[in-house]
Design an enzyme around this catalytic site. Sequence first.
Site, PDB file in Angstrom:
ATOM      1  N   LYS A 105      13.765   2.330  -0.049  1.00 46.78           N
ATOM      2  CA  LYS A 105      12.738   1.837   0.879  1.00 46.78           C
ATOM      3  C   LYS A 105      13.075   0.423   1.350  1.00 46.78           C
ATOM      4  O   LYS A 105      12.838   0.077   2.516  1.00 46.78           O
ATOM      5  CB  LYS A 105      11.373   1.895   0.191  1.00 46.78           C
ATOM      6  CG  LYS A 105      10.934   3.343  -0.087  1.00 46.78           C
ATOM      7  CD  LYS A 105       9.792   3.427  -1.086  1.00 46.78           C
ATOM      8  CE  LYS A 105       9.356   4.864  -1.328  1.00 46.78           C
ATOM      9  NZ  LYS A 105       8.432   5.019  -2.457  1.00 46.78           N
TER      10      LYS A 105
ATOM     11  N   ALA B 131       9.934  27.011   6.488  1.00 42.44           N
ATOM     12  CA  ALA B 131      11.078  27.440   5.672  1.00 42.44           C
ATOM     13  C   ALA B 131      10.821  27.118   4.207  1.00 42.44           C
ATOM     14  O   ALA B 131      10.499  25.976   3.864  1.00 42.44           O
ATOM     15  CB  ALA B 131      12.345  26.737   6.147  1.00 42.44           C
TER      16      ALA B 131
ATOM     17  N   GLY C   1       5.936  22.062  -0.085  1.00 40.94           N
ATOM     18  CA  GLY C   1       5.536  21.512  -1.381  1.00 40.94           C
ATOM     19  C   GLY C   1       4.312  20.624  -1.222  1.00 40.94           C
ATOM     20  O   GLY C   1       3.439  20.892  -0.394  1.00 40.94           O
TER      21      GLY C   1
ATOM     22  N   GLY D  10       4.389   5.750   1.891  1.00 36.02           N
ATOM     23  CA  GLY D  10       3.549   6.922   2.166  1.00 36.02           C
ATOM     24  C   GLY D  10       2.633   6.758   3.361  1.00 36.02           C
ATOM     25  O   GLY D  10       3.089   6.617   4.498  1.00 36.02           O
TER      26      GLY D  10
ATOM     27  N   ILE E 118       0.770   4.397   4.386  1.00 41.19           N
ATOM     28  CA  ILE E 118       0.600   3.083   5.028  1.00 41.19           C
ATOM     29  C   ILE E 118       1.441   3.008   6.304  1.00 41.19           C
ATOM     30  O   ILE E 118       2.650   3.229   6.252  1.00 41.19           O
ATOM     31  CB  ILE E 118       1.036   1.932   4.091  1.00 41.19           C
ATOM     32  CG1 ILE E 118       0.277   1.991   2.772  1.00 41.19           C
ATOM     33  CG2 ILE E 118       0.854   0.589   4.773  1.00 41.19           C
ATOM     34  CD1 ILE E 118       0.744   0.960   1.752  1.00 41.19           C
TER      35      ILE E 118
ATOM     36  N   LYS F 293      13.173   9.382   2.066  1.00 43.99           N
ATOM     37  CA  LYS F 293      13.727   8.017   2.028  1.00 43.99           C
ATOM     38  C   LYS F 293      15.152   7.989   1.513  1.00 43.99           C
ATOM     39  O   LYS F 293      15.974   7.191   1.958  1.00 43.99           O
ATOM     40  CB  LYS F 293      12.857   7.085   1.180  1.00 43.99           C
ATOM     41  CG  LYS F 293      12.648   7.540  -0.249  1.00 43.99           C
ATOM     42  CD  LYS F 293      11.197   7.755  -0.523  1.00 43.99           C
ATOM     43  CE  LYS F 293      10.969   8.796  -1.573  1.00 43.99           C
ATOM     44  NZ  LYS F 293       9.567   9.133  -1.711  1.00 43.99           N
TER      45      LYS F 293
END
Length: 446
Positions: free
Chosen positions: A224, A64, A33, A153, A155, A124
């Site tokens: 997170k 996959a 994706g 992301g 960082i 996450k």
Amino acid sequence: MSAKDSPSDKPSPNAARSGAGPRRLKVALLGCGTVGAQVARILLQDAAELAARSGAQLELIGIAVRNTATRRDVQLPAELFTTDAASLIDQADVVIELLGGLDPAGTYIQRALRRGASVITGNKALIAAEGAGLGALAAENGAQLRYEAAVAGAIPILRPIADSLAGDHITKVLGIVNGTTNFILDAMDSTGAAFGDVLAEAQQLGYAEADPTADVEGHDAAAKAAILASLAFHTEVAMDQVHCQGITQITAQDVADAKASGYVIKLLAIAERTAAGISARVHPALLERSHPLASVRGAFNAVFVEAENAGDLMFYGAGAGGAPTASAVMGDVVSVARRLAAGGPLPLSSHTSPATLVDFAHIDTRYWIGLSVSDQPGMLARIATVFAEHGVSIEAMNQSAADDGSAHLRILTHRGAEAALSSTVQALGALDTVASVTSVLRVEGN
Ligand SMILES: NC(=O)c1ccc[n+]([C@@H]2O[C@H](COP(=O)([O-])OP(=O)(O)OC[C@H]3O[C@@H](n4cnc5c(N)ncnc54)[C@H](O)[C@@H]3O)[C@@H](O)[C@H]2O)c1
Ligand SMILES: N[C@@H](CCO)C(=O)O
Ligand code: NA
């Protein structure tokens, strides 16, 4: 699929030392994706450089997917695609999971770790729910489990916390770790618009999902926060131990009042260690406009870390997006490959101490309270008495007249226990001079 090896082949951490040139590591990618397609692109495009940096040839053996015929934005060799994720996993040294969701992602990761294959994920939700068990499974099988992309992301924040700051004591982590809510709050702050209008705009621009619940209710940030607290305090904090409040109740009036008083409202993921224990929480909070996190605009993320010896540190950048998130994934891939090429895994973090979590009622915080009151003699004295009765000290108060002849009060408290502050608010709401409690927000950053 290009790999010809038998499914029973187990990854061998020390094979790099066989002396037959750089080690070949078979990499399986699960999901193609937004992030997965960018990871595939980088693996193929930068193969020579990645080999030089990691000391191993990273061979993408398959991707996959649900449907091999789906057209994708990134051009990738058709022979790489397979719908048989399990067989792909069974041939890999390194598995990159970018499917999202708890299942089958969790089952696939377990399958890989049980074989001793190392796993990189950006998931996450899964790590916040099952990270401790998966970490233990990795350790049992001599495999590495990495998830830098799962928090903020692109960082680099998890490796700095777990590795670079491993010799320090982190006392607090304050993070803007959800781009969608930061975009919404920033737009409310700069335009004065209402939450609903800005959410609709965020959806049109593709920042917010069609179902934005996980973002606006704070669940994404809470996952997170659990990961940040676990790594920062070398313990295990589960998602359900994170107090979570989203931004759906924030009004244009709250944002305007905060602005008039020199504050900005941000959704913060907070992990804090005090003498009483650890707290992990997500809620909207007022920050002074001079705080480094106050200048984080739009959909950007930032994490502010306070450590005993390092002092204050700030990490800033893109918290989402295909290529930025793929950058974090690839950093983990190279790091994992280096350790495989050098002869064996090392643990990412030491979950040594069991967490003593402070009940949310006992956290130490400051409140910013908005009240709509009838403007009559003695009103302020009655309000001040309620604060005194609860042992809560007022730092500042501001009164303005409303159009209907009533008054709008904004009261900033000194630090106090959450329980004392919230019962103060309840008692204020019961006063007959108080028409309504218009807002209750916590103040952070000092
Ligand atoms: N997109 C971001 O900016 C971002 C940022 C940080 C972390 N992440 C995390 O990275 C992961 C991937 O995110 P994404 O944005 O690329 O998601 P996405 O929805 O764009 O891609 C996931 C892909 O996996 C496929 N998939 C799902 N289940 C599958 C299955 N059982 N078998 C085969 N294919 C399957 C889907 O069809 C889809 O193509 C998630 O865990 C997400 O939380 C994403
Ligand atoms: N929905 C998340 C994506 C990155 O985890 C955000 O808005 O930040
Ligand atoms: Na990150």
